[in-house]
Design a protein around this motif. Structure first.
Motif, PDB file in Angstrom:
ATOM      1  N   ASP A  77       0.818  -1.213   0.000  1.00  0.00           N
ATOM      2  CA  ASP A  77       0.000   0.000   0.000  1.00  0.00           C
ATOM      3  C   ASP A  77       0.856   1.269   0.000  1.00  0.00           C
ATOM      4  N   GLY A  78       1.854   1.273  -0.874  1.00  0.00           N
ATOM      5  CA  GLY A  78       2.679   2.460  -1.026  1.00  0.00           C
ATOM      6  C   GLY A  78       3.814   2.592  -0.036  1.00  0.00           C
ATOM      7  N   GLN A  79       3.996   1.623   0.860  1.00  0.00           N
ATOM      8  CA  GLN A  79       5.094   1.689   1.827  1.00  0.00           C
ATOM      9  C   GLN A  79       6.432   1.740   1.099  1.00  0.00           C
ATOM     10  N   GLN A  80       7.311   2.605   1.530  1.00  0.00           N
ATOM     11  CA  GLN A  80       8.620   2.731   0.891  1.00  0.00           C
ATOM     12  C   GLN A  80       9.480   1.511   1.184  1.00  0.00           C
ATOM     13  N   ILE A  81      10.012   0.923   0.118  1.00  0.00           N
ATOM     14  CA  ILE A  81      10.902  -0.231   0.229  1.00  0.00           C
ATOM     15  C   ILE A  81      12.254   0.166  -0.341  1.00  0.00           C
ATOM     16  N   ASP A  82      13.282   0.083   0.483  1.00  0.00           N
ATOM     17  CA  ASP A  82      14.619   0.520   0.076  1.00  0.00           C
ATOM     18  C   ASP A  82      15.522  -0.639  -0.329  1.00  0.00           C
ATOM     19  N   GLY A  83      15.105  -1.845   0.007  1.00  0.00           N
ATOM     20  CA  GLY A  83      15.888  -3.013  -0.355  1.00  0.00           C
ATOM     21  C   GLY A  83      14.999  -4.239  -0.431  1.00  0.00           C
ATOM     22  N   VAL A  84      15.414  -5.205  -1.231  1.00  0.00           N
ATOM     23  CA  VAL A  84      14.661  -6.446  -1.328  1.00  0.00           C
ATOM     24  C   VAL A  84      15.643  -7.611  -1.388  1.00  0.00           C
ATOM     25  N   ILE A  85      15.341  -8.654  -0.631  1.00  0.00           N
ATOM     26  CA  ILE A  85      16.103  -9.899  -0.686  1.00  0.00           C
ATOM     27  C   ILE A  85      15.168 -10.988  -1.167  1.00  0.00           C
ATOM     28  N   ASN A  86      15.393 -11.442  -2.378  1.00  0.00           N
ATOM     29  CA  ASN A  86      14.592 -12.536  -2.945  1.00  0.00           C
ATOM     30  C   ASN A  86      15.202 -13.854  -2.488  1.00  0.00           C
ATOM     31  N   ASN A  87      14.707 -14.328  -1.363  1.00  0.00           N
ATOM     32  CA  ASN A  87      15.269 -15.515  -0.720  1.00  0.00           C
ATOM     33  C   ASN A  87      14.370 -16.744  -0.836  1.00  0.00           C
ATOM     34  N   ALA A  88      13.065 -16.550  -1.027  1.00  0.00           N
ATOM     35  CA  ALA A  88      12.137 -17.683  -1.028  1.00  0.00           C
ATOM     36  C   ALA A  88      12.553 -18.722  -2.071  1.00  0.00           C
ATOM     37  N   GLY A  89      12.572 -19.973  -1.642  1.00  0.00           N
ATOM     38  CA  GLY A  89      12.947 -21.034  -2.573  1.00  0.00           C
ATOM     39  C   GLY A  89      12.996 -22.378  -1.876  1.00  0.00           C
ATOM     40  N   TYR A  90      13.201 -23.407  -2.667  1.00  0.00           N
ATOM     41  CA  TYR A  90      13.288 -24.758  -2.132  1.00  0.00           C
ATOM     42  C   TYR A  90      13.974 -25.633  -3.169  1.00  0.00           C
ATOM     43  N   GLY A  91      14.362 -26.821  -2.766  1.00  0.00           N
ATOM     44  CA  GLY A  91      14.943 -27.777  -3.685  1.00  0.00           C
ATOM     45  C   GLY A  91      13.924 -28.847  -4.013  1.00  0.00           C
ATOM     46  N   HIS A  92      13.581 -28.969  -5.279  1.00  0.00           N
ATOM     47  CA  HIS A  92      12.596 -29.971  -5.673  1.00  0.00           C
ATOM     48  C   HIS A  92      13.308 -31.303  -5.902  1.00  0.00           C
ATOM     49  N   PRO A  93      12.988 -32.335  -5.124  1.00  0.00           N
ATOM     50  CA  PRO A  93      13.731 -33.597  -5.214  1.00  0.00           C
ATOM     51  C   PRO A  93      13.321 -34.439  -6.419  1.00  0.00           C
ATOM     52  N   GLY A  94      14.221 -35.301  -6.810  1.00  0.00           N
ATOM     53  CA  GLY A  94      13.901 -36.257  -7.864  1.00  0.00           C
ATOM     54  C   GLY A  94      14.388 -35.835  -9.231  1.00  0.00           C
ATOM     55  N   THR A  95      14.364 -36.772 -10.166  1.00  0.00           N
ATOM     56  CA  THR A  95      14.758 -36.494 -11.536  1.00  0.00           C
ATOM     57  C   THR A  95      13.619 -35.783 -12.271  1.00  0.00           C
ATOM     58  N   TYR A  96      13.910 -35.290 -13.457  1.00  0.00           N
ATOM     59  CA  TYR A  96      12.955 -34.461 -14.204  1.00  0.00           C
ATOM     60  C   TYR A  96      11.652 -35.197 -14.492  1.00  0.00           C
ATOM     61  N   LEU A  97      11.742 -36.468 -14.869  1.00  0.00           N
ATOM     62  CA  LEU A  97      10.542 -37.221 -15.236  1.00  0.00           C
ATOM     63  C   LEU A  97       9.792 -37.789 -14.041  1.00  0.00           C
ATOM     64  N   SER A  98      10.352 -37.644 -12.847  1.00  0.00           N
ATOM     65  CA  SER A  98       9.664 -38.185 -11.671  1.00  0.00           C
ATOM     66  C   SER A  98       8.596 -37.237 -11.132  1.00  0.00           C
ATOM     67  N   SER A  99       8.504 -36.029 -11.697  1.00  0.00           N
ATOM     68  CA  SER A  99       7.489 -35.058 -11.275  1.00  0.00           C
ATOM     69  C   SER A  99       6.673 -34.602 -12.480  1.00  0.00           C
ATOM     70  N   ASP A 100       5.433 -34.258 -12.234  1.00  0.00           N
ATOM     71  CA  ASP A 100       4.575 -33.733 -13.293  1.00  0.00           C
ATOM     72  C   ASP A 100       5.027 -32.325 -13.681  1.00  0.00           C
TER      73      ASP A 100
END
Length: 264
Positions: A77-100
């Protein structure tokens, strides 16, 4: 505490994100903490307020959503942001064909689209004010050869590294610092989530860094405007090894992948 700057941190509820929040709180920054687990964010906000008098805004956000960034900007809502750390993430396990494909699509959206989109949303105001700090949390994996079980993980981390390098060059002279943090093995609950805790515990101590140490080094590197920062001498050595002898780096990665990451 009277603060001059505000840092937004995604994935701040635990692990390296929480460590970075503690580091910036200790430096006198106000914080906007985002993640899905609001209860964890509120607990962290209370901790930081008690320890440092930190002013914290908590935004419970589902970054898998296609409208995650517009929703977050609306919540600010317009709050001033002076810095951003894009940290969100995870490691998806398994080989490429093991997941949809939908699993891979969600992974790619969170790990590449959201950081780039959120950076684009916040950057113009930073340039206009002549001050900004942007950190993309990449990984040593982005410097190493791809291997079985890392099909998209290493790829998205390499993307964040190149994105940061280019943006750092574009921001020269604007007052906006940009850095890709490339940690190796950092002791956090990240490894419990992606099923690699046993592998991490088997590593020698000199290969594993404490999250608080990593956070301090990362914040220092961002202040120094290092486009790419690999935390730890061992990790920097491994990255150089891959540049000099990629065939050896590939052999090491492929021989160690099966013992480190679930590949069913």
């Amino acid at each position: 505490m009277t603060t001059k700057y505000t840092m937004l941190i995604t994935g701040a509820s635990a692990g390296l994100g929480a460590a970075l929040a503690r580091e910036y709180a200790s430096r006198g920054w106000a914080l906007v903490l985002t993640a899905r687990r609001e209860d964890r964010l509120l607990a962290l906000a209370e901790e930081l307020k008690a320890a440092h008098g930190t002013a914290c805004t908590v935004i419970a956000a589902d970054l898998f959503s296609e409208t995650a960034v517009p929703d977050m900007m609306a919540a600010l809502d317009g709050q001033q942001i002076d810095g951003v750390i894009n940290n969100a993430g995870y490691g998806h396990p398994g080989t490429y064909l093991s997941s949809d494909w939908d699993d891979h699509r969600r992974f790619d959206h969170l790990m590449t689209v959201v950081p780039a989109e959120l950076t684009r949303a916040l950057l113009p105001a930073m340039v206009e004010r002549g001050f900004g700090r942007i950190m993309q949390v990449a990984s040593l994996a982005g410097h190493m050869p791809g291997s079985k079980g890392h099909t998209l993980y290493a790829a998205v981390k390499a993307y964040l590294i190149k994105f940061s390098e280019s943006l750092n060059a574009e921001m020269q002279g604007t007052g906006v610092n940009v850095s890709a943090l490339c940690p190796g093995f950092v002791l956090t609950e990240f490894h419990d989530v992606n099923g690699t805790r046993e592998g991490i515990n088997s590593l020698p101590g000199f290969m594993v860094m404490d999250a608080d140490v990593c956070a301090k080094l990362a914040a220092d590197a961002l202040e120094e405007n290092k486009a790419v920062f690999i935390s730890g001498r061992v990790n920097r050595m491994l990255a150089r090894l891959n540049r000099w002898m990629p065939w050896l780096g590939r052999k090491i990665m492929n021989s160690g992948a099966s013992s480190y990451r679930n590949q069913d």
